[in-house]
Write a protein that holds these residues in place. Structure first.
Motif, mmCIF file in Angstrom:
data_model
loop_
_atom_site.group_PDB
_atom_site.id
_atom_site.type_symbol
_atom_site.label_atom_id
_atom_site.label_comp_id
_atom_site.label_asym_id
_atom_site.label_seq_id
_atom_site.Cartn_x
_atom_site.Cartn_y
_atom_site.Cartn_z
ATOM 1 N N LEU A 29 -9.244 15.346 -10.176
ATOM 2 C CA LEU A 29 -7.806 15.105 -10.015
ATOM 3 C C LEU A 29 -7.539 13.711 -9.452
ATOM 4 N N ASP A 30 -8.340 13.310 -8.478
ATOM 5 C CA ASP A 30 -8.148 11.980 -7.874
ATOM 6 C C ASP A 30 -8.374 10.866 -8.897
ATOM 7 N N ALA A 31 -9.440 11.029 -9.698
ATOM 8 C CA ALA A 31 -9.733 10.001 -10.706
ATOM 9 C C ALA A 31 -8.583 9.907 -11.705
ATOM 10 N N GLN A 32 -8.033 11.054 -12.051
ATOM 11 C CA GLN A 32 -6.930 11.059 -13.008
ATOM 12 C C GLN A 32 -5.683 10.417 -12.399
ATOM 13 N N ARG A 33 -5.433 10.712 -11.120
ATOM 14 C CA ARG A 33 -4.274 10.122 -10.451
ATOM 15 C C ARG A 33 -4.385 8.601 -10.452
ATOM 16 N N THR A 34 -5.577 8.114 -10.122
ATOM 17 C CA THR A 34 -5.797 6.665 -10.091
ATOM 18 C C THR A 34 -5.502 6.043 -11.452
ATOM 19 N N GLU A 35 -5.977 6.705 -12.502
ATOM 20 C CA GLU A 35 -5.779 6.167 -13.855
ATOM 21 C C GLU A 35 -4.299 6.213 -14.247
ATOM 22 N N HIS A 36 -3.641 7.302 -13.909
ATOM 23 C CA HIS A 36 -2.209 7.390 -14.208
ATOM 24 C C HIS A 36 -1.426 6.307 -13.461
ATOM 25 N N LEU A 37 -1.746 6.129 -12.195
ATOM 26 C CA LEU A 37 -1.015 5.129 -11.407
ATOM 27 C C LEU A 37 -1.299 3.714 -11.907
ATOM 28 N N ARG A 38 -2.521 3.503 -12.375
ATOM 29 C CA ARG A 38 -2.841 2.177 -12.927
ATOM 30 C C ARG A 38 -1.906 1.867 -14.110
ATOM 31 N N LEU A 39 -1.759 2.841 -14.985
ATOM 32 C CA LEU A 39 -0.880 2.641 -16.136
ATOM 33 C C LEU A 39 0.583 2.523 -15.692
ATOM 34 N N MET A 40 0.963 3.315 -14.693
ATOM 35 C CA MET A 40 2.349 3.245 -14.202
ATOM 36 C C MET A 40 2.647 1.873 -13.604
ATOM 37 N N ARG A 41 1.672 1.290 -12.918
ATOM 38 C CA ARG A 41 1.879 -0.067 -12.357
ATOM 39 C C ARG A 41 2.087 -1.074 -13.487
ATOM 40 N N LEU B 61 0.854 -1.198 0.000
ATOM 41 C CA LEU B 61 0.000 0.000 0.000
ATOM 42 C C LEU B 61 0.883 1.238 0.000
ATOM 43 N N ALA B 62 0.679 2.118 -0.965
ATOM 44 C CA ALA B 62 1.436 3.375 -1.012
ATOM 45 C C ALA B 62 0.629 4.480 -0.351
ATOM 46 N N LEU B 63 1.251 5.160 0.591
ATOM 47 C CA LEU B 63 0.646 6.347 1.181
ATOM 48 C C LEU B 63 1.268 7.548 0.493
ATOM 49 N N MET B 64 0.445 8.263 -0.246
ATOM 50 C CA MET B 64 0.963 9.396 -1.005
ATOM 51 C C MET B 64 0.369 10.692 -0.447
ATOM 52 N N GLY B 65 0.939 11.784 -0.889
ATOM 53 C CA GLY B 65 0.407 13.079 -0.461
ATOM 54 C C GLY B 65 1.523 14.085 -0.384
ATOM 55 N N PRO B 66 1.168 15.375 -0.388
ATOM 56 C CA PRO B 66 2.206 16.412 -0.351
ATOM 57 C C PRO B 66 2.950 16.440 0.982
ATOM 58 N N SER B 67 4.082 17.125 1.003
ATOM 59 C CA SER B 67 4.835 17.288 2.253
ATOM 60 C C SER B 67 3.938 17.929 3.302
ATOM 61 N N GLY B 68 4.008 17.402 4.507
ATOM 62 C CA GLY B 68 3.215 17.982 5.591
ATOM 63 C C GLY B 68 1.768 17.532 5.593
ATOM 64 N N SER B 69 1.408 16.576 4.739
ATOM 65 C CA SER B 69 0.004 16.144 4.666
ATOM 66 C C SER B 69 -0.373 15.227 5.820
ATOM 67 N N GLY B 70 0.630 14.632 6.467
ATOM 68 C CA GLY B 70 0.361 13.728 7.583
ATOM 69 C C GLY B 70 0.650 12.273 7.265
ATOM 70 N N ALA C 272 -3.074 21.155 -4.696
ATOM 71 C CA ALA C 272 -2.691 22.055 -3.607
ATOM 72 C C ALA C 272 -3.121 23.498 -3.890
ATOM 73 N N ARG C 273 -3.405 23.800 -5.149
ATOM 74 C CA ARG C 273 -3.768 25.180 -5.514
ATOM 75 C C ARG C 273 -5.236 25.316 -5.897
ATOM 76 N N LEU C 274 -6.051 24.316 -5.599
ATOM 77 C CA LEU C 274 -7.436 24.332 -6.071
ATOM 78 C C LEU C 274 -8.230 25.523 -5.555
ATOM 79 N N ASP C 275 -8.009 25.866 -4.293
ATOM 80 C CA ASP C 275 -8.781 26.994 -3.738
ATOM 81 C C ASP C 275 -8.465 28.280 -4.486
ATOM 82 N N ASP C 276 -7.173 28.509 -4.728
ATOM 83 C CA ASP C 276 -6.766 29.710 -5.468
ATOM 84 C C ASP C 276 -7.315 29.686 -6.894
ATOM 85 N N LEU C 277 -7.245 28.495 -7.491
ATOM 86 C CA LEU C 277 -7.719 28.374 -8.876
ATOM 87 C C LEU C 277 -9.229 28.634 -8.935
#
Lengths: 247, 173
Positions: B114-126, A56-65, B162-167
């Motif tokens: 963004l989460d759905a895209q991350r999942t799809e990218h990681l699936r291909l990376m695996r 299981l990979a735990l990912m997230g930005p620095s400081g995310s916990g 990380a910039r979604l609120d600003d965007l």
């Protein structure tokens, strides 16, 4: 690369008894963890399940916990509230002594900088968890050497960590983490200090060896190429686990 | 387009039939997309017309009785192509960026996008990581090229998350 782990430890240091799983199949689980360091909230209702044998990979930005969550799962940190269960046992309710014993016998650890004992040889470093578990020196060192061979660094057995390269040192750290055949290995940025090529080799060997022993791996990383060695990922953001995606 | 110079380059080691040339191309460069015979012969016809290859006829009928050989002009062409850097992709037209902005504009959860895209990218990376582990050096290099690009996308996804609120503030004016 060989495909089976060294077997000597099976006779000298049997794998821990099956701790069992929750009805949902989880070996290890965080339930609604909260933890603050002074005014800083590190975990805010973090929940997560780790299943037997999965990576299981735990990912997230620095400081995310994510590292804080790993330390809570491993029983190194105690959350302010919430529970961590391992095979149905409540880690958060255990005494420090009980948690230390559990970490020694059933968990393994790989950190970013190896954290090997500089005064000991690499073989002695790998043998250390076995020695702490009561295995005799000769057997422990023999098993340690087998693990170093398994990880393709037999030549460093008699060297001290300071005499090895970063990649060799991390392989020694992986050997030390797996030598007791733990149920769970916690790895916090295990390739963070290595270049791409060495990082790849360490991850390949680490994950292959963990799968051979049946250990689950909880892998904290901010690198997607490292996370790609996992079976699934969980993203930690603002102290919460945002999602768990089954591969 | 790299097919023409690649075929030319493969001919530099010696004359080949069209079929052999296709097989050599597929073995080295056709990982997920083998060349169609039609494309091989149409490319060879163009190279022939431009004087970059010549044909050595063998007795018999059919296209495979022709052996193609590189000319001096063809050798120079390969040298020029190798010495010319590829133009980097500008990556300024991104469907991912468009989706994030439209999610924000239409009041949907852009983090889910963004989460759905991350999942799809990681699936291909695996998948690529597995293929790399089982493959030879050529497989490893091809997969690494793809993995580094996917990783760059993922870093962008993290930064955007990380910039979604600003965007959101910027997009909604």
């Amino acid at each position: 690369m060989t495909t089976s782990p060294p077997a000597a430890s099976a006779s000298t240091h049997p794998a821990p008894a099956d701790p069992g799983t929750t009805p949902g199949g989880a070996l290890l689980a965080a339930h609604d963890l909260h933890l603050a360091f002074g005014p800083t909230t590190a975990l805010a209702s973090a929940s997560l399940e780790v299943h037997p044998g999965e990576v299981l990979a735990l990912m997230g930005p620095s400081g995310s916990g994510k590292s804080t969550l790993l330390h809570c799962l491993a029983g190194i940190l105690r959350p302010d509230s919430g529970r961590v269960t391992y095979g149905g046992r409540d880690l958060t309710a255990m005494s420090d002594v009980e948690r230390s014993a559990l970490r020694r016998s059933e968990f393994g650890f790989v950190f970013q900088f190896g954290q090997l004992v500089p005064e000991l040889t690499c073989a002695e470093n790998v043998a250390l968890p076995l020695r702490l578990a009561g295995v005799g020196r000769r057997d422990a060192l023999g098993t340690a050497r087998e693990w170093l061979t398994r990880l393709e660094v037999p030549d460093v057995a008699d060297k001290r960590p300071g005499q090895t390269s970063g990649g060799q040192g991390q392989r020694v750290a992986v050997a030390r983490a797996l030598v007791t055949r733990p149920r769970v290995v916690f790895a916090d940025e295990p390739t963070g200090a290595l270049d791409s090529l060495n990082g790849e080799r360490v991850m390949q060997m680490f994950v292959a060896a963990a799968r051979d022993t049946g250990a689950a791996v909880v892998l904290v990383t901010h690198e997607a190429r490292v996370a790609a060695y996992s079976d699934r990922e969980a993203v930690v953001r603002d102290g919460r686990v945002r999602e768990q995606v089954r591969a | 387009m790299t097919v023409a110079p690649a075929l030319l380059g493969l001919l530099q080691s010696g004359p080949r039939h069209g079929y052999d040339l296709k097989r050599a191309f597929d073995e080295r460069f056709g990982q997920d997309k083998p060349l169609a015979y039609g494309q091989v012969y149409s490319t060879l016809a163009r190279l022939l017309k431009n004087g970059l290859v010549e044909v050595e006829h063998e007795p018999g009928d059919g296209p495979d009785r022709k052996r193609y050989a590189i000319t001096e002009a063809g050798v120079s062409d390969v040298a020029v192509w190798l010495a010319t850097p590829e133009k980097p992709e500008p990556y300024l037209q991104s469907a991912m960026y468009t989706k994030v902005v439209l999610a924000l504009l239409t009041g949907r959860d852009a983090a889910d996008v963004l989460d759905a895209q991350r999942t799809e990218h990681l699936r291909l990376m695996r998948e690529l990581t597995r293929r790399k582990s089982e493959g030879d050096l050529a497989d490893q290099l091809v997969c690494d090229h793809a993995l580094f690009h996917l990783e760059a996308d993922l870093r962008w996804l993290e930064l955007t998350a990380a910039r979604l609120d600003d965007l959101a503030t910027s997009v909604r004016g």
